[in-house]
Write a protein that holds these residues in place. Structure first.
Motif, mmCIF file in Angstrom:
data_model
loop_
_atom_site.group_PDB
_atom_site.id
_atom_site.type_symbol
_atom_site.label_atom_id
_atom_site.label_comp_id
_atom_site.label_asym_id
_atom_site.label_seq_id
_atom_site.Cartn_x
_atom_site.Cartn_y
_atom_site.Cartn_z
ATOM 1 N N ILE A 18 1.901 -21.827 -27.602
ATOM 2 C CA ILE A 18 2.660 -20.637 -27.186
ATOM 3 C C ILE A 18 3.007 -19.791 -28.399
ATOM 4 O O ILE A 18 2.826 -18.568 -28.399
ATOM 5 C CB ILE A 18 3.941 -21.037 -26.410
ATOM 6 C CG1 ILE A 18 3.575 -21.653 -25.057
ATOM 7 C CG2 ILE A 18 4.857 -19.816 -26.219
ATOM 8 C CD1 ILE A 18 4.744 -22.338 -24.349
ATOM 9 N N LEU A 19 3.497 -20.425 -29.451
ATOM 10 C CA LEU A 19 3.882 -19.683 -30.656
ATOM 11 C C LEU A 19 2.675 -19.014 -31.311
ATOM 12 O O LEU A 19 2.767 -17.863 -31.749
ATOM 13 C CB LEU A 19 4.586 -20.605 -31.647
ATOM 14 C CG LEU A 19 5.995 -21.042 -31.242
ATOM 15 C CD1 LEU A 19 6.520 -22.096 -32.204
ATOM 16 C CD2 LEU A 19 6.947 -19.861 -31.167
ATOM 17 N N ASP A 20 1.554 -19.710 -31.377
ATOM 18 C CA ASP A 20 0.355 -19.126 -31.983
ATOM 19 C C ASP A 20 -0.150 -17.935 -31.173
ATOM 20 O O ASP A 20 -0.503 -16.893 -31.735
ATOM 21 C CB ASP A 20 -0.753 -20.179 -32.118
ATOM 22 C CG ASP A 20 -0.434 -21.249 -33.154
ATOM 23 O OD1 ASP A 20 0.479 -21.035 -33.984
ATOM 24 O OD2 ASP A 20 -1.088 -22.307 -33.124
ATOM 25 N N LYS A 28 -0.720 -7.876 -32.872
ATOM 26 C CA LYS A 28 -1.705 -6.875 -32.447
ATOM 27 C C LYS A 28 -1.095 -5.747 -31.627
ATOM 28 O O LYS A 28 -1.435 -4.581 -31.811
ATOM 29 C CB LYS A 28 -2.792 -7.539 -31.589
ATOM 30 C CG LYS A 28 -3.792 -8.347 -32.349
ATOM 31 C CD LYS A 28 -4.825 -8.924 -31.389
ATOM 32 C CE LYS A 28 -5.592 -10.045 -32.054
ATOM 33 N NZ LYS A 28 -6.334 -10.850 -31.099
ATOM 34 N N HIS A 29 -0.210 -6.113 -30.689
ATOM 35 C CA HIS A 29 0.257 -5.134 -29.704
ATOM 36 C C HIS A 29 1.734 -4.768 -29.822
ATOM 37 O O HIS A 29 2.170 -3.797 -29.204
ATOM 38 C CB HIS A 29 -0.008 -5.659 -28.289
ATOM 39 C CG HIS A 29 -1.421 -6.086 -28.075
ATOM 40 N ND1 HIS A 29 -2.481 -5.203 -28.072
ATOM 41 C CD2 HIS A 29 -1.964 -7.317 -27.866
ATOM 42 C CE1 HIS A 29 -3.609 -5.869 -27.866
ATOM 43 N NE2 HIS A 29 -3.325 -7.149 -27.749
ATOM 44 N N GLY A 30 2.497 -5.569 -30.551
ATOM 45 C CA GLY A 30 3.932 -5.339 -30.636
ATOM 46 C C GLY A 30 4.677 -6.073 -29.539
ATOM 47 O O GLY A 30 4.091 -6.534 -28.555
ATOM 48 N N TYR A 31 5.963 -6.173 -29.715
ATOM 49 C CA TYR A 31 6.814 -6.901 -28.777
ATOM 50 C C TYR A 31 6.852 -6.224 -27.411
ATOM 51 O O TYR A 31 6.648 -6.859 -26.377
ATOM 52 C CB TYR A 31 8.234 -7.020 -29.345
ATOM 53 C CG TYR A 31 9.198 -7.718 -28.423
ATOM 54 C CD1 TYR A 31 9.256 -9.106 -28.381
ATOM 55 C CD2 TYR A 31 10.047 -6.995 -27.583
ATOM 56 C CE1 TYR A 31 10.129 -9.762 -27.533
ATOM 57 C CE2 TYR A 31 10.927 -7.643 -26.732
ATOM 58 C CZ TYR A 31 10.963 -9.020 -26.713
ATOM 59 O OH TYR A 31 11.827 -9.661 -25.863
ATOM 60 N N ALA A 32 7.108 -4.935 -27.394
ATOM 61 C CA ALA A 32 7.287 -4.213 -26.129
ATOM 62 C C ALA A 32 6.030 -4.258 -25.256
ATOM 63 O O ALA A 32 6.124 -4.336 -24.033
ATOM 64 C CB ALA A 32 7.698 -2.772 -26.399
ATOM 65 N N ALA A 33 4.867 -4.211 -25.865
ATOM 66 C CA ALA A 33 3.613 -4.173 -25.115
ATOM 67 C C ALA A 33 3.079 -5.557 -24.756
ATOM 68 O O ALA A 33 2.027 -5.676 -24.139
ATOM 69 C CB ALA A 33 2.561 -3.413 -25.911
ATOM 70 N N THR A 34 3.810 -6.597 -25.127
ATOM 71 C CA THR A 34 3.382 -7.966 -24.820
ATOM 72 C C THR A 34 4.267 -8.542 -23.731
ATOM 73 O O THR A 34 5.442 -8.806 -23.962
ATOM 74 C CB THR A 34 3.463 -8.859 -26.085
ATOM 75 O OG1 THR A 34 2.627 -8.308 -27.096
ATOM 76 C CG2 THR A 34 3.026 -10.279 -25.783
ATOM 77 N N GLY A 35 3.701 -8.733 -22.559
ATOM 78 C CA GLY A 35 4.448 -9.321 -21.448
ATOM 79 C C GLY A 35 4.334 -10.828 -21.439
ATOM 80 O O GLY A 35 3.436 -11.402 -22.062
ATOM 81 N N THR A 36 5.217 -11.481 -20.700
ATOM 82 C CA THR A 36 5.151 -12.943 -20.621
ATOM 83 C C THR A 36 3.854 -13.400 -19.957
ATOM 84 O O THR A 36 3.339 -14.461 -20.282
ATOM 85 C CB THR A 36 6.359 -13.523 -19.854
ATOM 86 O OG1 THR A 36 6.460 -12.880 -18.588
ATOM 87 C CG2 THR A 36 7.640 -13.337 -20.634
ATOM 88 N N GLU A 37 3.318 -12.566 -19.073
ATOM 89 C CA GLU A 37 2.047 -12.917 -18.424
ATOM 90 C C GLU A 37 0.936 -13.058 -19.466
ATOM 91 O O GLU A 37 0.106 -13.956 -19.392
ATOM 92 C CB GLU A 37 1.671 -11.867 -17.375
ATOM 93 C CG GLU A 37 0.535 -12.273 -16.476
ATOM 94 C CD GLU A 37 0.796 -13.563 -15.692
ATOM 95 O OE1 GLU A 37 -0.152 -14.359 -15.578
ATOM 96 O OE2 GLU A 37 1.925 -13.771 -15.213
ATOM 97 N N ALA A 38 0.931 -12.159 -20.446
ATOM 98 C CA ALA A 38 -0.075 -12.231 -21.512
ATOM 99 C C ALA A 38 0.111 -13.495 -22.347
ATOM 100 O O ALA A 38 -0.864 -14.072 -22.829
ATOM 101 C CB ALA A 38 0.006 -10.993 -22.397
ATOM 102 N N SER A 44 -3.496 -20.749 -20.091
ATOM 103 C CA SER A 44 -3.592 -21.455 -18.805
ATOM 104 C C SER A 44 -2.403 -22.386 -18.585
ATOM 105 O O SER A 44 -2.558 -23.544 -18.192
ATOM 106 C CB SER A 44 -4.902 -22.235 -18.700
ATOM 107 O OG SER A 44 -5.999 -21.361 -18.791
ATOM 108 N N ILE A 45 -1.222 -21.866 -18.867
ATOM 109 C CA ILE A 45 -0.001 -22.617 -18.577
ATOM 110 C C ILE A 45 0.810 -21.826 -17.561
ATOM 111 O O ILE A 45 0.580 -20.636 -17.356
ATOM 112 C CB ILE A 45 0.838 -22.897 -19.847
ATOM 113 C CG1 ILE A 45 1.320 -21.585 -20.492
ATOM 114 C CG2 ILE A 45 0.073 -23.749 -20.834
ATOM 115 C CD1 ILE A 45 2.340 -21.763 -21.601
#
Length: 195
Positions: A18-20, A28-38, A44-45
């Motif tokens: 998860i951390l990696d 790559k995308h920043g915090y705001a553009a990274t959702g938990t789904e990504a 696959s968890i």
């Protein structure tokens, strides 16, 4: 044949994955553009597995940031380790911190995303490891008579604040001249107080 992982080993492997994954996405995308789904889809968890390890996305980011800051301390330690002279160790350590601001893998996480995402208290708490290293360096040169200041603690805060602001300035540009200028500025500030 490798022995099967224990439950604790599987848990740690999932947390590490998860951390990696989070570090890669935040970089790559920043915090705001990274959702938990990504964060979970590529691994696959389940969302439950994510929340087993972290309360939410902000906690994942805090953990990633804390690890990145540990890498900064390791980088500074590696740069000053071969240097014997205490004054040079202080100067090189400060300059090494500024170098991080142009290292692409850490730059966005530490100097762009973290100030926008984390509370100032959280950043200050993580920064305590770096501040301790700086404070100890200043204390040593002061005890050796190489530094003239009315307060070691106050001077450490002055240099720490200057370093953080200069690092933010350096991180805004790829221009190596900006890094060189920042390194010279911090060296000049320190030298003005050389005893």
């Amino acid at each position: 044949m490798a022995s099967p992982l224990t439950k604790a080993g599987q848990t740690e492997r999932t947390r590490r994955a998860i951390l990696d994954q989070a570090r890669s996405l935040f970089t790559k995308h920043g915090y705001a553009a990274t959702g938990t789904e990504a964060l979970i889809s590529e691994l696959s968890i389940t969302r439950g597995a994510l929340y087993y390890h972290f309360k939410g996305k902000i906690d994942v980011f805090k953990a990633v940031y804390s690890e990145a800051y540990s890498e900064i301390i390791d980088y500074i330690d590696a740069r000053i380790e071969p240097v014997e002279d205490s004054w040079e160790r202080l100067v090189i350590g400060c300059q090494a911190f500024l170098e991080i601001a142009q290292k692409e893998d850490l730059r966005r996480l530490v100097f762009i995303e973290a100030p926008a995402v984390l509370a100032a208290e959280t950043i200050a708490e993580v920064d305590q490891r770096g501040f301790k290293l700086l404070y100890e360096g200043i204390q040593v040169v002061s005890e050796e008579g190489c530094l003239s200041t009315i307060s070691i603690e106050g001077f450490a805060h002055l240099i720490n604040g200057s370093l953080n602001e200069l690092a933010l300035w350096v991180a805004q540009s790829d221009d190596p001249q900006r890094l060189h200028t920042a390194q010279e500025l911090i060296k000049t500030l320190l030298t003005q107080h050389k005893g």
